[in-house]
Design an enzyme around this catalytic site. Structure first.
Site, PDB file in Angstrom:
ATOM      1  N   ASP A 134      48.472  -8.921   3.543  1.00 49.64           N
ATOM      2  CA  ASP A 134      46.956  -8.581   3.653  1.00 49.64           C
ATOM      3  C   ASP A 134      46.413  -8.563   2.344  1.00 49.64           C
ATOM      4  O   ASP A 134      47.177  -8.524   1.206  1.00 49.64           O
ATOM      5  CB  ASP A 134      46.813  -7.010   4.139  1.00 49.64           C
ATOM      6  CG  ASP A 134      45.749  -6.883   4.980  1.00 49.64           C
ATOM      7  OD1 ASP A 134      45.730  -6.656   6.034  1.00 49.64           O
ATOM      8  OD2 ASP A 134      44.354  -6.739   4.365  1.00 49.64           O
ATOM      9  N   ASN A 147      47.929 -13.419  11.928  1.00 50.06           N
ATOM     10  CA  ASN A 147      47.002 -12.702  12.683  1.00 50.06           C
ATOM     11  C   ASN A 147      45.633 -12.281  12.026  1.00 50.06           C
ATOM     12  O   ASN A 147      44.695 -12.009  12.745  1.00 50.06           O
ATOM     13  CB  ASN A 147      47.885 -11.250  12.995  1.00 50.06           C
ATOM     14  CG  ASN A 147      46.693 -10.074  13.195  1.00 50.06           C
ATOM     15  OD1 ASN A 147      46.356  -9.977  14.604  1.00 50.06           O
ATOM     16  ND2 ASN A 147      46.424  -9.363  12.421  1.00 50.06           N
ATOM     17  N   TYR A 179      33.415 -18.699  13.516  1.00 47.73           N
ATOM     18  CA  TYR A 179      34.468 -18.080  14.228  1.00 47.73           C
ATOM     19  C   TYR A 179      34.948 -18.903  15.510  1.00 47.73           C
ATOM     20  O   TYR A 179      36.222 -19.066  15.651  1.00 47.73           O
ATOM     21  CB  TYR A 179      34.004 -16.761  14.624  1.00 47.73           C
ATOM     22  CG  TYR A 179      34.972 -15.859  15.035  1.00 47.73           C
ATOM     23  CD1 TYR A 179      35.967 -15.178  14.224  1.00 47.73           C
ATOM     24  CD2 TYR A 179      35.219 -15.428  16.468  1.00 47.73           C
ATOM     25  CE1 TYR A 179      36.934 -14.087  14.747  1.00 47.73           C
ATOM     26  CE2 TYR A 179      35.924 -14.530  16.960  1.00 47.73           C
ATOM     27  CZ  TYR A 179      36.789 -13.981  16.223  1.00 47.73           C
ATOM     28  OH  TYR A 179      38.035 -13.050  16.567  1.00 47.73           O
ATOM     29  N   LYS A 218      38.587 -20.584  16.064  1.00 43.17           N
ATOM     30  CA  LYS A 218      39.341 -20.019  17.234  1.00 43.17           C
ATOM     31  C   LYS A 218      39.964 -21.226  17.891  1.00 43.17           C
ATOM     32  O   LYS A 218      40.907 -21.361  18.644  1.00 43.17           O
ATOM     33  CB  LYS A 218      38.937 -18.902  17.798  1.00 43.17           C
ATOM     34  CG  LYS A 218      38.650 -17.660  16.928  1.00 43.17           C
ATOM     35  CD  LYS A 218      40.217 -17.069  16.458  1.00 43.17           C
ATOM     36  CE  LYS A 218      39.795 -15.903  15.824  1.00 43.17           C
ATOM     37  NZ  LYS A 218      41.110 -15.405  15.320  1.00 43.17           N
ATOM     38  N   THR A 255      39.293  -2.096  17.047  1.00 41.42           N
ATOM     39  CA  THR A 255      39.527  -2.135  15.692  1.00 41.42           C
ATOM     40  C   THR A 255      38.678  -2.122  14.569  1.00 41.42           C
ATOM     41  O   THR A 255      37.561  -2.340  14.883  1.00 41.42           O
ATOM     42  CB  THR A 255      40.257  -3.475  15.452  1.00 41.42           C
ATOM     43  OG1 THR A 255      39.340  -4.621  15.396  1.00 41.42           O
ATOM     44  CG2 THR A 255      41.338  -3.760  16.471  1.00 41.42           C
TER      45      THR A 255
END
Ligand SMILES: NC(=O)c1ccc[n+]([C@@H]2O[C@H](COP(=O)([O-])OP(=O)(O)OC[C@H]3O[C@@H](n4cnc5c(N)ncnc54)[C@H](O)[C@@H]3O)[C@@H](O)[C@H]2O)c1
Length: 254
Positions: free
Chosen positions: A38, A91, A160, A164, A195
């Site tokens: 991270d 991820n 984005y 993707k 989230t």
């Protein structure tokens, strides 16, 4: 029942919070050593503490998934610490609705940064991670797509969405190339998940609007995506490669 990832090691990017943290916890529960990658050091260390608090094995490695040298080091850290890598879970991702909008409104700087974190990351993670999977005799690569890649939305996030979408093509190319090495590659397309990524935008009104468009009538919890990642990481999905798994409560079926 035997733990489904016993003896395996998974590198999970963006495991400091959200879906990635939940995936780290679940993979560790199933016997895996987890490499928590991270950009946020505190978040990564917190995930490691949570995993270890439940008796699991984890290592924090800090870096930016968009930067080659960082990812090379993170992969090397994980492989050195655990002695192998079997799973690459790409991820980490960002959804910046304030800066990434329609092509008419987005600055080049934010377009490039969003594409780098959401798409280029997969280039670095697989470039440096696949040789480790080969050394381990095979493995599983998981890419994180989105329902945004499958449908246009009136509230555009074009960088984005484009990133993707490109991950779908990369999934298929990696699946074909590395099948001979017993490396599988699949992509998950979550719908809306509760989230920190969504938190700044999910007003009560917007949540109700989204839920109205989801046949199951609610947004997902991170564990409901992590459990699909576990399926793809484990031998339960041993004959699956190049596949797209839509996990959206029926949103795109409508
Ligand atoms: N939450 C959703 O509704 C949703 C829907 C579809 C797809 N997804 C995808 O699922 C993945 C995880 O999303 P989430 O909701 O758990 O996000 P999140 O924001 O809750 O967590 C993302 C994690 O990635 C880390 N990160 C961000 N930029 C990074 C970078 N440059 N380098 C390294 N780490 C970085 C963050 O620090 C954070 O720990 C993303 O790829 C996202 O696009 C999420």
């Amino acid at each position: 029942m035997a733990a489904r990832l016993e003896g395996r090691v998974a590198f999970i990017t963006g495991a400091g919070m959200g879906i990635g943290r939940e995936t780290a916890l679940l993979f560790a529960e199933e016997g895996a050593g987890v490499v928590v990658g991270d950009i946020d050091a505190n978040a990564a260390k917190e995930t490691v503490a949570l995993v270890e608090g439940r008796g699991g094995r984890a290592l924090a490695t800090i870096g930016d998934v968009a930067i080659e040298a960082d990812v090379r080091r993170m992969v090397a850290d994980g492989a050195r610490h655990f002695g192998r890598l079997d799973v690459l879970d790409n991820n980490a991702g960002v959804l910046w609705k304030d800066r990434d909008r329609s092509v008419l409104e987005t600055d080049e700087k934010w377009w490039d940064r969003v594409i780098a974190i959401n798409l280029k990351s997969a280039f670095w993670v697989t470039k440096y991670g696949i040789p480790e999977l080969r050394r381990a005799g095979g493995g599983s690569v998981i890419l994180m797509g989105s329902v945004s890649a499958l449908a246009g939305f009136t509230r555009a996030q074009d960088a984005y969405t484009a990133a993707k979408g490109a991950l779908i093509s990369l999934t298929k190319s990696l699946a074909i190339q590395f099948a001979k090495d017993r490396i599988r590659c699949n992509i998950i397309h979550p719908g809306i998940v509760d989230t920190p990524l969504q938190a700044p935008y999910l007003t009560e009104a917007l949540r109700r609007e989204f839920e109205g468009g989801i046949p199951l009538g609610r947004i997902a919890q991170p564990r409901e995506i992590a459990s699909v990642a576990l399926f793809l990481a484990s031998d339960d999905s041993s004959f699956m490669t190049g596949a797209e798994l839509v996990v959206d409560g029926g949103f795109t079926a409508g």
